[in-house]
Design an enzyme around this catalytic site. Structure first.
Site, PDB file in Angstrom:
ATOM      1  N   GLU A  61      19.417 -31.670 -38.265  1.00  0.00           N
ATOM      2  CA  GLU A  61      19.311 -33.001 -37.642  1.00  0.00           C
ATOM      3  C   GLU A  61      18.045 -33.701 -37.645  1.00  0.00           C
ATOM      4  OE1 GLU A  61      20.584 -33.058 -33.595  1.00  0.00           O
ATOM      5  OE2 GLU A  61      21.228 -35.585 -34.063  1.00  0.00           O
ATOM      6  N   ASP A  72      20.568 -33.537   0.240  1.00  0.00           N
ATOM      7  CA  ASP A  72      19.643 -34.791   0.191  1.00  0.00           C
ATOM      8  C   ASP A  72      18.850 -34.738  -1.076  1.00  0.00           C
ATOM      9  OD1 ASP A  72      18.218 -32.612   0.694  1.00  0.00           O
ATOM     10  OD2 ASP A  72      17.277 -33.611   2.582  1.00  0.00           O
ATOM     11  N   ASP A  95      18.979 -27.489 -31.102  1.00  0.00           N
ATOM     12  CA  ASP A  95      19.289 -28.931 -30.916  1.00  0.00           C
ATOM     13  C   ASP A  95      18.411 -29.352 -29.473  1.00  0.00           C
ATOM     14  OD1 ASP A  95      20.020 -31.623 -30.790  1.00  0.00           O
ATOM     15  OD2 ASP A  95      22.238 -31.089 -31.267  1.00  0.00           O
ATOM     16  N   ASP A 109      16.032 -36.603 -31.214  1.00  0.00           N
ATOM     17  CA  ASP A 109      17.525 -35.717 -31.344  1.00  0.00           C
ATOM     18  C   ASP A 109      17.285 -34.910 -32.479  1.00  0.00           C
ATOM     19  OD1 ASP A 109      19.674 -34.751 -31.145  1.00  0.00           O
ATOM     20  OD2 ASP A 109      20.896 -36.538 -31.494  1.00  0.00           O
ATOM     21  N   HIS A 131      28.590 -27.790 -28.010  1.00  0.00           N
ATOM     22  CA  HIS A 131      27.857 -28.256 -26.837  1.00  0.00           C
ATOM     23  C   HIS A 131      27.475 -26.943 -25.948  1.00  0.00           C
ATOM     24  CE1 HIS A 131      29.652 -32.423 -27.310  1.00  0.00           C
ATOM     25  NE2 HIS A 131      28.870 -32.327 -28.197  1.00  0.00           N
ATOM     26  N   HIS A 166      24.930 -40.785 -35.595  1.00  0.00           N
ATOM     27  CA  HIS A 166      25.197 -41.718 -34.626  1.00  0.00           C
ATOM     28  C   HIS A 166      23.705 -42.459 -34.346  1.00  0.00           C
ATOM     29  CE1 HIS A 166      22.681 -39.020 -31.881  1.00  0.00           C
ATOM     30  NE2 HIS A 166      23.293 -38.112 -32.308  1.00  0.00           N
ATOM     31  N   ARG A 208      23.124 -26.334 -38.105  1.00  0.00           N
ATOM     32  CA  ARG A 208      22.943 -27.660 -38.375  1.00  0.00           C
ATOM     33  C   ARG A 208      21.451 -27.876 -38.523  1.00  0.00           C
ATOM     34  NH1 ARG A 208      25.320 -28.673 -33.835  1.00  0.00           N
ATOM     35  NH2 ARG A 208      23.861 -29.186 -32.412  1.00  0.00           N
ATOM     36  N   HIS A 212      32.331 -32.613 -36.942  1.00  0.00           N
ATOM     37  CA  HIS A 212      31.871 -33.836 -36.190  1.00  0.00           C
ATOM     38  C   HIS A 212      31.119 -34.772 -37.289  1.00  0.00           C
ATOM     39  CE1 HIS A 212      27.689 -32.184 -37.012  1.00  0.00           C
ATOM     40  NE2 HIS A 212      27.997 -31.121 -36.518  1.00  0.00           N
ATOM     41  N   GLU A 253      22.885 -35.405 -39.462  1.00  0.00           N
ATOM     42  CA  GLU A 253      23.110 -34.040 -38.841  1.00  0.00           C
ATOM     43  C   GLU A 253      24.291 -33.297 -39.264  1.00  0.00           C
ATOM     44  OE1 GLU A 253      24.205 -34.038 -34.545  1.00  0.00           O
ATOM     45  OE2 GLU A 253      23.789 -36.182 -34.461  1.00  0.00           O
ATOM     46  N   HIS A 263      22.997 -41.021 -27.787  1.00  0.00           N
ATOM     47  CA  HIS A 263      24.057 -41.770 -28.645  1.00  0.00           C
ATOM     48  C   HIS A 263      23.874 -43.211 -28.262  1.00  0.00           C
ATOM     49  CE1 HIS A 263      26.263 -37.569 -28.507  1.00  0.00           C
ATOM     50  NE2 HIS A 263      25.141 -37.591 -29.313  1.00  0.00           N
ATOM     51  N   TYR A 309      29.989 -24.388 -39.411  1.00  0.00           N
ATOM     52  CA  TYR A 309      30.239 -23.566 -38.448  1.00  0.00           C
ATOM     53  C   TYR A 309      31.353 -22.575 -38.878  1.00  0.00           C
ATOM     54  CZ  TYR A 309      27.936 -27.717 -36.329  1.00  0.00           C
ATOM     55  OH  TYR A 309      26.982 -28.668 -36.387  1.00  0.00           O
TER      56      TYR A 309
HETATM   57  N1  GLY Z   1      22.031 -33.862 -29.296  1.00  0.00           N
HETATM   58  C1  GLY Z   1      23.030 -34.481 -29.550  1.00  0.00           C
HETATM   59  C2  GLY Z   1      23.679 -34.958 -30.702  1.00  0.00           C
HETATM   60  O1  GLY Z   1      23.186 -34.316 -31.793  1.00  0.00           O
HETATM   61  O2  GLY Z   1      24.455 -35.641 -30.874  1.00  0.00           O
HETATM   62 MN    MN Z   2      22.601 -35.890 -32.770  1.00  0.00          MN
HETATM   63 MN    MN Z   3      21.209 -33.197 -31.544  1.00  0.00          MN
END
Ligand code: GLY
Ligand code: MN
Ligand code: MN
Length: 435
Positions: free
Chosen positions: A405, A35, A258, A269, A241, A352, A403, A348, A382, A359, A386
């Site tokens: 970003e 619950d 991140d 982000d 991820h 975005h 990375r 990647h 970003e 996103h 890797y």
């Molecule tokens: N934190 C999600 C991305 O960088 O797309």
């Molecule tokens: Mn991002």
């Molecule tokens: Mn991110």
């Protein structure tokens, strides 16, 4: 949020729907276990048009018809002393109507009953179907009820439009209120990253560094994280991820964070990658410098009239050249981009849309053509590298994941970078040294 902003957005939708009707519910509450609920998060589309924070609410826009002006209606939970004692304040329709600038408001229990009357004699219905089967069933029940009245001359909507398509196009271009809110979100997220840089020590757990970020977000008044934060030491940074954040941070490793907060529904982000011990090693410097140069090239490529893919293409050139310089790839830059050889180390996209959803809503392509950047669009930049251990990756480079970003507004002049967290090697080492 003042309701002038939401009223202006609703007006744009009124202009679009003509004599039609638009109906939009907020998100349902979500059970976590037994619950026990997840903290409530409104639906982004609904929030964009209403700023109404409570669950169990539906917005209806009735387009102007004849001499009847358009009407914005809110269905929401009634006042309920018992529930308010347990769960907290509810506006109730009367107070909500005034506070959120609606023309009328009713208890949510009345929605299904009123729906056929609202739908009758409206040429078109604007709604989001195929997202929640329960919601679809309610709309279908409403339409069926109108159809049953056909013999008395009442007409059922002939056309059903996806309201999300209209709202996606609107949400893609941020208004002044959104821009200000996103700057606030990014400033808090920046502070979280700085706090993590200052707090980081070899031997610390990833979750302890995550706690530093969370502390900064909440103590500065952000609603919380906009998405599960990634705090990835060493090789964990090569898991895109990675969110378990449960390993130790070792001397000599990098840590990739991140993390971004949510403020009034808007996401920041941000990613930074810094040395656990405060000093980049020579190989870490080499890779970091490539990613930073790629990020700078990508940001420079952002301007009105450029393609959404321009920053990605700019970043790819620099990253691929860097991979050749590191002797991880061999061949011509164009050839390596054409064959996608870089994808082993950069898999990647470079960014975005960013907004109410991390996103965010908005088309990336129309047919074959990538979206053209215009002022008000907001996107992340970003790039990363890797370098998983494997064939051809020398031990000095193996396990490095980086990375960087930032969050960027497309302005008339080009890129307006919201993010201010330290980014160059010198800036980051300085922040980590003085603490
Ligand atoms: N934190 C999600 C991305 O960088 O797309
Ligand atoms: Mn991002
Ligand atoms: Mn991110």
């Amino acid at each position: 949020m003042s309701h002038a902003h939401t009223a202006a957005r609703r007006q744009r939708l009124f202009d679009r729907i003509g004599e039609g009707i638009a109906i939009l519910p907020t998100a349902p509450e979500a059970l976590r276990n037994r619950d026990n609920h997840h903290p409530y998060r409104f639906d982004s589309y609904f929030w964009y048009l209403t700023a109404f924070p409570e669950p169990e609410a539906v917005m209806v826009l009735l387009g102007a018809q004849g001499d009847k002006p358009g009407q914005a209606i809110l269905f929401c939970r009634d006042k309920n002393e018992e529930r308010e004692i347990w769960d907290g304040f509810r506006h109730g329709p009367q107070a909500a109507q005034a506070a959120f600038g609606f023309d009328a408001a009713f208890p949510i229990e009345e929605f299904d009953k009123q729906l056929p009357k609202l739908l009758g004699n409206r040429p078109a219905l604007w709604v989001a179907l195929g997202h929640d089967p329960e919601w679809d069933a309610r709309i279908h029940a409403g339409l069926s009820a109108v159809r049953k009245e056909a013999r008395s001359g009442i007409v059922v909507p002939r056309t059903i439009h996806d309201i999300r398509a209209e709202l996606d196009a609107m949400r893609l271009i941020k208004d002044s209120h959104e821009i200000a809110t996103m700057r606030r979100a990014t400033a808090i997220a920046d502070a979280g990253h700085v706090r993590a840089m200052r707090a980081c020590r070899p031997g610390m757990a990833e979750y302890a560094l995550e706690a530093e970020i969370s502390h900064e977000f909440r103590s500065r008044g952000a609603d919380g994280h906009a998405y599960p934060p990634i705090v990835a030491g060493g090789l964990n940074a090569c898991i895109l991820h990675y969110i378990s954040n449960d390993k130790l941070l070792n001397d000599g490793q990098l840590v990739l964070i991140d993390a971004g907060c949510e403020v009034e529904g808007y996401a920041a982000d941000i990613t930074r990658t810094f040395p656990v011990n405060g000093r980049y090693s020579p190989p870490q410097r080499d890779v970091y410098s490539i990613v930073l140069a790629a990020q700078t090239a990508a940001i420079t490529a952002i301007r009105p009239g450029a393609s959404f893919m321009a920053p990605h293409d700019a970043a790819l050139k620099v990253l691929t050249q860097g991979l050749v310089d590191l002797k991880l790839l061999a061949g011509s830059i164009d050839g390596l981009i054409e064959s996608e050889a870089y994808k082993r180390f950069y898999m990647h996209r470079t960014g975005h849309w960013l907004g109410l959803d991390v996103h965010d809503a908005g088309d990336y392509k129309t047919g074959e053509a990538w979206t053209t950047l215009v002022p008000g669009m907001t996107l992340t930049v970003e790039p990363g590298l890797y370098l998983r251990p494997g064939e051809g990756v020398p031990p000095a480079l193996a396990g490095i994941g980086i990375r960087i970003e930032d969050d960027v507004l497309v302005s008339e002049e080009g890129a307006d970078v919201y993010t201010t967290a330290p980014k160059t090697i010198a800036e980051i080492e300085e922040v980590m040294r003085v603490s």
